[in-house]
Design a protein around this motif. Structure first.
Motif, short mmCIF file in Angstrom:
data_model
loop_
_atom_site.label_atom_id
_atom_site.label_comp_id
_atom_site.label_asym_id
_atom_site.label_seq_id
_atom_site.Cartn_x
_atom_site.Cartn_y
_atom_site.Cartn_z
N GLY A 38 0.81 -1.22 0.00
CA GLY A 38 0.00 0.00 0.00
C GLY A 38 0.84 1.26 0.00
O GLY A 38 0.56 2.21 -0.74
N VAL A 39 1.89 1.27 0.81
CA VAL A 39 2.77 2.44 0.87
C VAL A 39 3.46 2.66 -0.47
O VAL A 39 3.57 3.80 -0.94
CB VAL A 39 3.81 2.28 2.00
CG1 VAL A 39 4.93 3.31 1.86
CG2 VAL A 39 3.14 2.44 3.36
N ALA B 259 -7.66 3.64 -1.62
CA ALA B 259 -7.76 2.20 -1.37
C ALA B 259 -6.44 1.63 -0.88
O ALA B 259 -6.40 0.82 0.07
CB ALA B 259 -8.22 1.50 -2.64
N SER B 260 -5.34 2.04 -1.51
CA SER B 260 -4.01 1.56 -1.10
C SER B 260 -3.69 2.02 0.33
O SER B 260 -3.19 1.26 1.16
CB SER B 260 -2.94 2.09 -2.05
OG SER B 260 -3.18 1.66 -3.36
N GLN B 261 -3.98 3.28 0.60
CA GLN B 261 -3.69 3.86 1.91
C GLN B 261 -4.50 3.20 3.01
O GLN B 261 -3.97 2.83 4.06
CB GLN B 261 -4.00 5.36 1.84
CG GLN B 261 -3.65 6.15 3.07
CD GLN B 261 -3.76 7.63 2.77
OE1 GLN B 261 -2.80 8.26 2.34
NE2 GLN B 261 -4.92 8.19 2.97
N ALA C 224 -3.48 -0.43 3.56
CA ALA C 224 -2.18 -0.49 4.24
C ALA C 224 -2.34 -0.31 5.74
O ALA C 224 -1.83 -1.09 6.55
CB ALA C 224 -1.25 0.58 3.67
N LEU C 225 -3.07 0.72 6.13
CA LEU C 225 -3.22 1.02 7.56
C LEU C 225 -4.14 0.03 8.25
O LEU C 225 -3.99 -0.23 9.46
CB LEU C 225 -3.76 2.45 7.73
CG LEU C 225 -2.80 3.56 7.27
CD1 LEU C 225 -3.51 4.92 7.26
CD2 LEU C 225 -1.57 3.63 8.17
N ASN C 226 -5.08 -0.56 7.52
CA ASN C 226 -5.99 -1.54 8.11
C ASN C 226 -5.27 -2.77 8.64
O ASN C 226 -5.74 -3.43 9.55
CB ASN C 226 -7.04 -1.99 7.08
CG ASN C 226 -8.28 -1.12 7.08
OD1 ASN C 226 -8.41 -0.22 7.91
ND2 ASN C 226 -9.17 -1.37 6.14
N GLN C 227 -4.13 -3.11 8.03
CA GLN C 227 -3.44 -4.34 8.44
C GLN C 227 -2.68 -4.17 9.75
O GLN C 227 -2.34 -5.16 10.40
CB GLN C 227 -2.50 -4.84 7.35
CG GLN C 227 -2.11 -6.31 7.58
CD GLN C 227 -1.10 -6.83 6.57
OE1 GLN C 227 -0.33 -6.08 6.01
NE2 GLN C 227 -1.11 -8.13 6.35
#
Length: 476
Positions: free
Chosen positions: A267-268, A374-376, A379-382
């Motif tokens: 994501g980053v 969506a990527s951001q 990424a943070l959701n994980q």
């Protein structure tokens, strides 16, 4: 039982204040020439109004992971918005360059605190299945506000003095601050933290040198051959290498364990790719439109405005689609769109119609809007909840660094392409040849960006939805 927050009111307050901060970041870019005359300064000095802003962000943002744990949400919000408000007011009444420069540092300091605070607060008050839409709203502000800066500032400068740029922002930030103080609650637990001063020094030197070095490379006439630029980048790389090794302790300044999570890493990377494409296009396309197509600064700003507006609107839609269908069904189509549009951009010429350029830029911004939120969010959701502050800080730090790097590299590619073309021209000073030269330079940038987007597409194929379990600290 999970605490209920007034999510709508909190989000509105954060978005209002974030809009002002992001607008102020680019609002003075178009006024540089005017300010040189008003304050009797040269271009290098005037450019510090932008460089100083970026440098302050680059130095401050890495500290926010720690600050978000040391102080309450309300304390940080009040400090951030007070700094922004004071900076905007001082800018509006500035009587000399030094006063305006100090005001810009205050503005950047406020925004440096506010950006990670926005992301962290959204992660806490919204459940994972609703974060996509909230991040989409933030994306609307973060993309539309900087794009509006040059267009609105250009209009103001045509009819009023440059101070009105800031007088326009003052009531908006005051309303946002008051609304936030009334509705924003403390959403995180305050923990006693030990500040590692060696890490703080290495971070300041490292990120500060990198941002300043690359920014100066983009501004300086000699570019990469400048001894100052090379020295700053070398010092920055050494300091950051030592900083990374130093973070292997119990209370790191920036917890790099976030990179243990594969969806965070993917994501980053995709967010950084979007940042590079966005920043490079926003600086190269105006250069092409003004020098290659012979359009005015104001017209150029207006040409880019529809694309930025569409980007903001689609980010909200993309956030909702992400919540419903997951990242792949949003990100992969976005990557395909970006690759195709960049390929079309590689064939732009001074004869290309304005309508075609507006359409291509709108489609490009729409594609980026599908990828970025969506990527951001994925990424943070994980990340586990205890790493939210550090994940936000890492993401925002890298955005500042990659923004400076991307801009400098894009300008270098344009300059290299121009010089190479003019070296073989029999009439290098003719306007038509200069227009052709910058066209070659711009096309080289777009070929480079297309290559980056192809790499992003390949990496995006490995994206999967970050698994989360309600009530669980750790996400798969």
């Amino acid at each position: 039982m999970k605490k209920q927050y007034n999510t709508r009111a909190i989000l509105i307050a954060l978005l209002l204040c974030g809009f002002v901060g992001m607008f102020s970041e680019t609002s003075l870019n178009i006024a540089i020439t005017n300010l040189m005359e008003v304050f009797q300064i040269n271009a290098a000095t005037a450019q510090w109004l932008t460089t100083g802003y970026l440098l302050t962000l680059g130095i401050l943002v890495p500290f926010t992971g720690l600050l978000l744990q040391m102080y309450t949400t309300r304390q940080l919000f009040i400090v951030a918005t007070a700094s922004l408000t004071l900076g905007i007011f001082l800018a509006a009444i500035s009587i000399n360059f030094e006063m305006l420069m100090f005001a810009r540092v205050l503005q950047a300091g406020g925004m440096g605190l506010l950006l990670p605070l926005m992301f962290n607060t959204v992660l806490v008050i919204f459940p994972p299945e609703k974060r996509g839409l909230a991040m989409g709203y933030i994306g609307l502000v973060l993309s539309f506000a900087p794009a509006m800066g040059p267009a609105i500032s250009g209009t103001i400068l045509q009819y009023l003095s440059w101070q009105f740029i800031f007088w326009l922002l003052l009531p908006v930030i005051i309303i946002g601050m008051v609304f936030g103080v009334k509705n924003l609650e403390n959403v995180t637990e305050v923990r006693k933290q030990r500040i590692d001063f060696l890490s703080a020094i290495l971070s300041t030197i490292g990120f500060g040198s990198i941002v300043f070095g690359f920014s100066h490379a983009g501004e300086a006439g000699e570019g990469w051959s400048s001894p100052l630029v090379l020295t700053l980048i070398i010092i920055g790389v050494i300091a950051l290498t030592l900083f990374v090794f130093r973070q292997n302790n119990d209370q790191p300044l920036l917890n790099l364990r976030v990179f243990k999570y594969p969806m965070f890493v993917i994501g980053v990377f995709l967010v950084m790719m979007c940042m590079v494409i966005n920043m490079s296009t926003m600086i190269v396309l105006p250069m092409f439109l003004q020098t290659g197509a012979g359009l005015s600064v104001l017209v150029t700003g207006l040409i880019l405005l529809p694309g930025s507006a569409l980007n903001g609107v689609i980010q909200m839609i993309a956030g909702r689609l992400f919540d419903r269908y997951g990242p792949k069904w949003v990100i992969i189509p976005g990557l395909v769109i970006v690759m195709l549009v960049l390929w079309f951009f590689t064939s732009l010429t001074p004869a290309s119609s304005v309508g075609l350029i507006i359409a291509l830029y709108m489609i490009l911004m729409g594609g980026i809007a599908l990828i970025w939120p969506a990527s951001q969010t994925n990424a943070l959701n994980q990340l586990p909840s205890e790493l939210y502050p550090h994940g936000s800080a890492v993401l925002n730090t890298l955005m500042q660094v990659i923004g400076a790097i991307g801009t400098a590299v894009a300008i270098s590619i344009v300059s290299g392409g121009m010089n190479q073309y003019l070296a073989t021209s029999s009439t290098p000073t003719m306007p038509d040849e200069i227009a052709n030269a910058i066209t070659v330079g711009a096309q080289n940038v777009f070929w480079t960006l297309m290559t980056v987007s192809v790499i992003g597409f390949i990496i995006g194929l490995f994206m999967r939805r970050s698994n989360y379990r309600k009530g669980s600290k750790e996400h798969a």
